[in-house]
Write a protein that holds these residues in place. Sequence first.
Motif, PDB file in Angstrom:
ATOM      1  N   GLU A 247       0.809  -1.220   0.000  1.00 56.25           N
ATOM      2  CA  GLU A 247       0.000   0.000   0.000  1.00 56.25           C
ATOM      3  C   GLU A 247       0.845   1.273   0.000  1.00 56.25           C
ATOM      4  O   GLU A 247       0.685   2.131  -0.878  1.00 56.25           O
ATOM      5  N   ASN A 248       1.735   1.418   0.967  1.00 55.75           N
ATOM      6  CA  ASN A 248       2.510   2.663   1.069  1.00 55.75           C
ATOM      7  C   ASN A 248       3.430   2.870  -0.129  1.00 55.75           C
ATOM      8  O   ASN A 248       3.582   3.988  -0.623  1.00 55.75           O
ATOM      9  N   GLU A 249       4.035   1.780  -0.600  1.00 54.54           N
ATOM     10  CA  GLU A 249       4.916   1.888  -1.761  1.00 54.54           C
ATOM     11  C   GLU A 249       4.134   2.331  -2.995  1.00 54.54           C
ATOM     12  O   GLU A 249       4.564   3.206  -3.749  1.00 54.54           O
ATOM     13  N   TYR A 250       2.972   1.737  -3.180  1.00 57.12           N
ATOM     14  CA  TYR A 250       2.168   2.061  -4.360  1.00 57.12           C
ATOM     15  C   TYR A 250       1.657   3.502  -4.297  1.00 57.12           C
ATOM     16  O   TYR A 250       1.630   4.208  -5.308  1.00 57.12           O
ATOM     17  N   ILE A 251       1.254   3.949  -3.116  1.00 55.03           N
ATOM     18  CA  ILE A 251       0.783   5.327  -2.966  1.00 55.03           C
ATOM     19  C   ILE A 251       1.886   6.316  -3.336  1.00 55.03           C
ATOM     20  O   ILE A 251       1.633   7.318  -4.022  1.00 55.03           O
ATOM     21  N   ALA A 252       3.109   6.035  -2.907  1.00 54.94           N
ATOM     22  CA  ALA A 252       4.229   6.918  -3.262  1.00 54.94           C
ATOM     23  C   ALA A 252       4.408   6.991  -4.774  1.00 54.94           C
ATOM     24  O   ALA A 252       4.656   8.074  -5.338  1.00 54.94           O
ATOM     25  N   HIS A 253       4.240   5.857  -5.453  1.00 52.18           N
ATOM     26  CA  HIS A 253       4.362   5.848  -6.917  1.00 52.18           C
ATOM     27  C   HIS A 253       3.190   6.582  -7.577  1.00 52.18           C
ATOM     28  O   HIS A 253       3.374   7.296  -8.574  1.00 52.18           O
ATOM     29  N   LEU A 254       1.984   6.403  -7.042  1.00 53.56           N
ATOM     30  CA  LEU A 254       0.830   7.120  -7.594  1.00 53.56           C
ATOM     31  C   LEU A 254       1.062   8.627  -7.588  1.00 53.56           C
ATOM     32  O   LEU A 254       0.815   9.321  -8.591  1.00 53.56           O
ATOM     33  N   LEU A 255       1.520   9.142  -6.466  1.00 54.34           N
ATOM     34  CA  LEU A 255       1.706  10.590  -6.340  1.00 54.34           C
ATOM     35  C   LEU A 255       2.868  11.076  -7.201  1.00 54.34           C
ATOM     36  O   LEU A 255       2.823  12.180  -7.756  1.00 54.34           O
ATOM     37  N   ASP A 256       3.884  10.237  -7.355  1.00 50.65           N
ATOM     38  CA  ASP A 256       4.989  10.584  -8.247  1.00 50.65           C
ATOM     39  C   ASP A 256       4.513  10.579  -9.698  1.00 50.65           C
ATOM     40  O   ASP A 256       4.882  11.446 -10.497  1.00 50.65           O
ATOM     41  N   ASP A 257       3.681   9.619 -10.026  1.00 53.25           N
ATOM     42  CA  ASP A 257       3.076   9.530 -11.363  1.00 53.25           C
ATOM     43  C   ASP A 257       2.283  10.803 -11.660  1.00 53.25           C
ATOM     44  O   ASP A 257       2.402  11.413 -12.742  1.00 53.25           O
ATOM     45  N   LEU A 258       1.468  11.241 -10.692  1.00 52.18           N
ATOM     46  CA  LEU A 258       0.693  12.462 -10.862  1.00 52.18           C
ATOM     47  C   LEU A 258       1.609  13.660 -11.084  1.00 52.18           C
ATOM     48  O   LEU A 258       1.348  14.506 -11.958  1.00 52.18           O
ATOM     49  N   THR A 259       2.671  13.747 -10.310  1.00 54.59           N
ATOM     50  CA  THR A 259       3.608  14.862 -10.460  1.00 54.59           C
ATOM     51  C   THR A 259       4.165  14.931 -11.880  1.00 54.59           C
ATOM     52  O   THR A 259       4.272  16.020 -12.473  1.00 54.59           O
ATOM     53  N   HIS A 260       4.493  13.782 -12.458  1.00 54.00           N
ATOM     54  CA  HIS A 260       4.991  13.754 -13.832  1.00 54.00           C
ATOM     55  C   HIS A 260       3.919  14.192 -14.838  1.00 54.00           C
ATOM     56  O   HIS A 260       4.232  14.778 -15.868  1.00 54.00           O
ATOM     57  N   ASP A 261       2.648  13.902 -14.519  1.00 57.37           N
ATOM     58  CA  ASP A 261       1.562  14.230 -15.461  1.00 57.37           C
ATOM     59  C   ASP A 261       1.130  15.689 -15.417  1.00 57.37           C
ATOM     60  O   ASP A 261       0.351  16.129 -16.263  1.00 57.37           O
ATOM     61  N   LEU A 262       1.606  16.447 -14.442  1.00 61.16           N
ATOM     62  CA  LEU A 262       1.187  17.843 -14.339  1.00 61.16           C
ATOM     63  C   LEU A 262       1.585  18.645 -15.570  1.00 61.16           C
ATOM     64  O   LEU A 262       0.963  19.667 -15.883  1.00 61.16           O
TER      65      LEU A 262
END
Length: 381
Positions: free
Chosen positions: A33-48
């Motif tokens: 869970e925590n690892e995946y959440i960190a990747h989700l938010l990093d993914d969002l940052t790249h998509d900005l």
Amino acid sequence: MPPLSLYIHIPWCVQKCPYCDFNSHQIKSGVPENEYIAHLLDDLTHDLQWIKYDSALRSIGSIFIGGGTPSVFSPSGIEKILNGIKQRVPVLENAEITMEANPGTVEAEKFEGFKQAGINRISVGVQSFNTEHLRILGRIHDTRQARDALSYAKRLGLNSYNADIMHGLPKQTLEQAMQDLSTAMKSDAPHISWYQLTIEPNTSFASKPPVLPDDDILWDIQQQGQALLSANGYEQYEISGYGLPEHRCQHNLNYWRYGDYIGIGCGAHGKITDLNSGHILRTEKVKHPKGYMDLSRSYLYKKHVVPKGDLAFEFFMNRFRLVEPCPIDDFEKLTFSKLSDKDQQTLNTACDKGLVTQTRTHWQVTDLGRRYLNTLLGEFV
């Protein structure tokens, strides 16, 4: 500027259902869970980078957390996701924030936790209240858990909640299909997604097809089900969406109205309008969790600009899911393209066949057109 939504994909399930062709993976040794959440938010940052306009970030109008089974995550994990999103991008104060939940993975306390985390709409994956059909569909919940999950959602005082119900199930009778619908309505669910089971490639049902009701029974289920929903105040606003007044799913409406959306998470898709170039950009993320969380590679699997020749098919594939009329002006506004003579002739022919109506200002798909929607859309390819 089209409205902007955000889709978040959580790919894990307790058990893979035999009809499911979504990007989902059975939990074998816990959820990271925590690892995946960190990747989700990093993914969002790249998509900005895709949603900047005039040096400012566009605002998110709706968020949908789908799967998989997002409710296998903890409420604190969902809160961490939503807080991380709001730290990175503006989210409208009245944004609809939906999360899918399966009855077999929730209880009252967990539902309350999801609400406290910021979820204001829950979509409960009931599928059926019939014990035998739940077994055939590979669901991990039983009839009591399905009823309880909807009862929890009702007591929370959410903005809205949805019951997912399937019909056309193996050996299902008309009476059984109507009983499922009646039970969902008795739960006071303000929105019901009611859709027919289809056998998709690369599923267990595709390799060992079950016996489905014949076409006459399927037609009777469709006709009587729609009449039953209408008699109880549910308005059909898209092919499988029925809501009480003011309870249409705003996130899905944005999809079907050809709005924009970012997609983060395993296999998530996005559609973004580049207002400067007049192009429609499609994105797709790495599908498998191991690849997605591999720091040596990009989250982005592929992206492409939609060719001009595909815009009519894309546009009508979405708009003709909706019952509402489609403003003719929307095509040029949202695609930066004029309708070709060939596509206009296709629409003229569809009108002659009674599949579509056209006025000076609007197109509208008919009941017959929705019944044969795949055939209609195929004419734009």
